[in-house]
Motif scaffolding. Sequence first.
Motif, short mmCIF file in Angstrom:
data_model
loop_
_atom_site.label_atom_id
_atom_site.label_comp_id
_atom_site.label_asym_id
_atom_site.label_seq_id
_atom_site.Cartn_x
_atom_site.Cartn_y
_atom_site.Cartn_z
N LYS A 97 0.83 -1.22 0.00
CA LYS A 97 0.00 0.00 0.00
C LYS A 97 0.86 1.27 0.00
O LYS A 97 0.66 2.18 -0.81
N THR A 98 1.83 1.31 0.93
CA THR A 98 2.67 2.51 1.04
C THR A 98 3.56 2.66 -0.19
O THR A 98 3.82 3.77 -0.65
N THR A 99 4.00 1.52 -0.75
CA THR A 99 4.83 1.58 -1.97
C THR A 99 4.01 2.19 -3.11
O THR A 99 4.50 3.07 -3.84
N LEU A 100 2.74 1.77 -3.22
CA LEU A 100 1.88 2.33 -4.27
C LEU A 100 1.65 3.82 -4.05
O LEU A 100 1.75 4.64 -4.97
N LEU A 101 1.40 4.17 -2.78
CA LEU A 101 1.18 5.59 -2.44
C LEU A 101 2.43 6.42 -2.78
O LEU A 101 2.33 7.53 -3.32
N SER A 102 3.61 5.88 -2.46
CA SER A 102 4.86 6.60 -2.74
C SER A 102 5.05 6.83 -4.23
O SER A 102 5.55 7.87 -4.65
N ALA B 49 -2.58 10.27 1.97
CA ALA B 49 -2.50 10.12 3.43
C ALA B 49 -2.19 8.68 3.77
O ALA B 49 -2.88 7.76 3.32
N ASP B 50 -1.12 8.50 4.54
CA ASP B 50 -0.70 7.15 4.91
C ASP B 50 -1.04 6.91 6.38
O ASP B 50 -0.39 7.47 7.26
N GLU B 51 -2.00 6.10 6.62
CA GLU B 51 -2.45 5.77 7.99
C GLU B 51 -2.59 7.03 8.84
O GLU B 51 -1.97 7.13 9.91
N PRO B 52 -3.36 8.00 8.45
CA PRO B 52 -3.39 9.26 9.20
C PRO B 52 -3.99 9.14 10.60
O PRO B 52 -3.81 10.03 11.42
N THR B 53 -4.68 8.02 10.88
CA THR B 53 -5.26 7.87 12.21
C THR B 53 -4.53 6.82 13.04
O THR B 53 -4.92 6.51 14.15
N GLY B 54 -3.45 6.28 12.48
CA GLY B 54 -2.74 5.16 13.11
C GLY B 54 -2.20 5.47 14.49
O GLY B 54 -2.12 4.59 15.34
N ASN B 55 -1.85 6.73 14.75
CA ASN B 55 -1.29 7.09 16.06
C ASN B 55 -2.28 7.88 16.90
O ASN B 55 -1.87 8.57 17.83
N LEU B 56 -3.55 7.80 16.55
CA LEU B 56 -4.55 8.61 17.27
C LEU B 56 -5.56 7.72 17.96
O LEU B 56 -5.82 6.59 17.51
N ASP B 57 -6.19 8.22 19.01
CA ASP B 57 -7.25 7.43 19.63
C ASP B 57 -8.48 7.52 18.73
O ASP B 57 -8.53 8.30 17.77
#
Lengths: 369, 281
Positions: free
Chosen positions: B49-54, B170-178
Amino acid sequence: MMRWTLKSLGTQIASTLASAGGVAGAFLFVLFLEAVFLGESKQIVAYIEHMEPDIWVMQHGVSNMHMASSFVWDWKLDAVVEMDGVEKVTSILYVNTMVRAGDRDWFTYVVGLVEGDKRAGPWAMKSGSASPGPGEIVIPALFAESSGAGLGSSVSVADKKFTVVGLSLGTFSMANSVAFVSFGDLVNILSAGGTVSYGLVDLEPGSDAAAMARRIEAEVEKVSALPHPEFVRNDFNMAMRMGVDVVAFMRVIGSALAVAIIAFTALVQVSRRRRELAIAKALGVTNRSIYFSVVLQTVLITTAGYAVALALALGVAPMISLFVPEVTLLVSTGSLLRMGAVALVVAVIAAMVPAYMVNQVDPLTAFQG
Amino acid sequence: MASSKLIRADGVSKHFGTGHTQVRAVDGVSLKIGYGELVLIMGPSGSGKTTLLSMLGGLLRPTQGRIEVAGTEITVMKEAELPDVRARLVGFVFQSFNLMEALTVEENILFPAQLIPGGIAAARPRARELIERLNLRERRDSLPKTLSGGEKQRVAIARALINEPPLILADEPTGNLDSRTGQEVMMILFDITRDENRSVVLVTHDPRVEEIADRILWLEDGKLRDRKSEDHSWVRDPVCGMRIDEWTAVHTWERSDSKYVFCSARCKERFVEAPDQYVNA
């Protein structure tokens, strides 16, 4: 970019200050070394600078006094004094030798003065007489203090004992001080009857020193005659030449040290900011801009280091001379400018080191959590 | 003729390594994304996913295939030309916020503006507008270290929007959020798509976003395929109670033969610190 660069430096204030301090230390080391050499070289020519005749006459082929030896028949100077435009010629005998005072030996210019003639003697006295008679000597006051000698003490020149009758000022140098004895005593030491070392020629007002020097060389056989400024310049250059290699070597060492410190700082900065550099690249900042940011940081650190070194050199040098009068420090504009140019080169060279790292920063690392 | 699609990717592949050790991170992916679309890219960890986004953002060059963004074929551009494309056409939002630590909120938002004509001075009104819109007025002069996770991500979104790019990646924009803050961030991204007609391509494991997405692309083993609705396996996050698709969840923890699934790393951390508090509740 500018704001980011400056503020990034501010957030790493400890390493920035340490680096600027290290650079300042390296530059200060070189500046002080140059100041010592320049000060001592200046002090070596203090005697001839203060005599300030219009022309110096000496043995043919000799062009200065420091580390030189010159013998001219006294009748040749009698011929000079007879020339039109010459007001007065003062003869001195001179030798570079060791003077022993107390248990210390000092490398010294010993100048033999014609009795009663004050033209070629010490220009400032702390105490005692400026005109030594037979068996008497005038030594630098600092020289006496350092050796535990004083008025009435005994010192020796080439194993001949002399009594200190005067303490002069401005004649001390770590490399080469100036002491004065009577002309006759020096004739005896040198076994140089009928000769003098240098003639100090004072011209009548309005005379052209350069033209007169040429005339003297043309009309008096086998003598050299130089106008005072040229003679001083020759002597100063000779003194400087003796230390110039050491200074140049130390300048290279100091500069290399500064390059190493700044390059290391730049590497640390790039390493610490690697993630932010990757983010900046991902957002569209070019390698060139990032490299400019690194160069700017190294230039700023170098400039800060140079400014600190400059302030310390100008502020502390006079205090060192005050507390350690044996050391003559002279911080010249030329030496400061030269160090400034070196600082700029140092900053650019140091910035090249992390350039490769900047290029290698992968913007994809911005995606790593 | 100008393309009607913002993104066109044809047969895009990215291979790492060679021979037996070669990894096909993305394998022959083709896709089109229109203006104003919110597209989700989902898939298991390591699916590319991130490779495609990049690659869509011009950060990584494909091994094969072509990518066109806003009518510009970025796959044929020189390396030195890509930063300009990223600055003008793409806004990035990262999982770990990636703010410049030495810069204030406003300076962070304005950072990309220096990379386009007009510079920071021209972008100031836009920055003020974004600060107001993303409710950052009180934090305008604050440094990132003093901000909460949600505030940091709002700053990152404002930064992504400052140059008004047509595409937000946006790459996992909520990954570090509650969960609550994550929901807030998602709604901001949804509003951006709706109000400003920008395309948002989102890599996420957060199933809540499915409800607001126009399209969901499923990437597995480097290939895109359709996602079937029956693939869902809904469970509850024991910390926040949110409904999560167990099949796609990445934040999991096993204990005493029980598997727990979380909406975010934050929820997982809380659970791991005191599991009995949540299991027995």
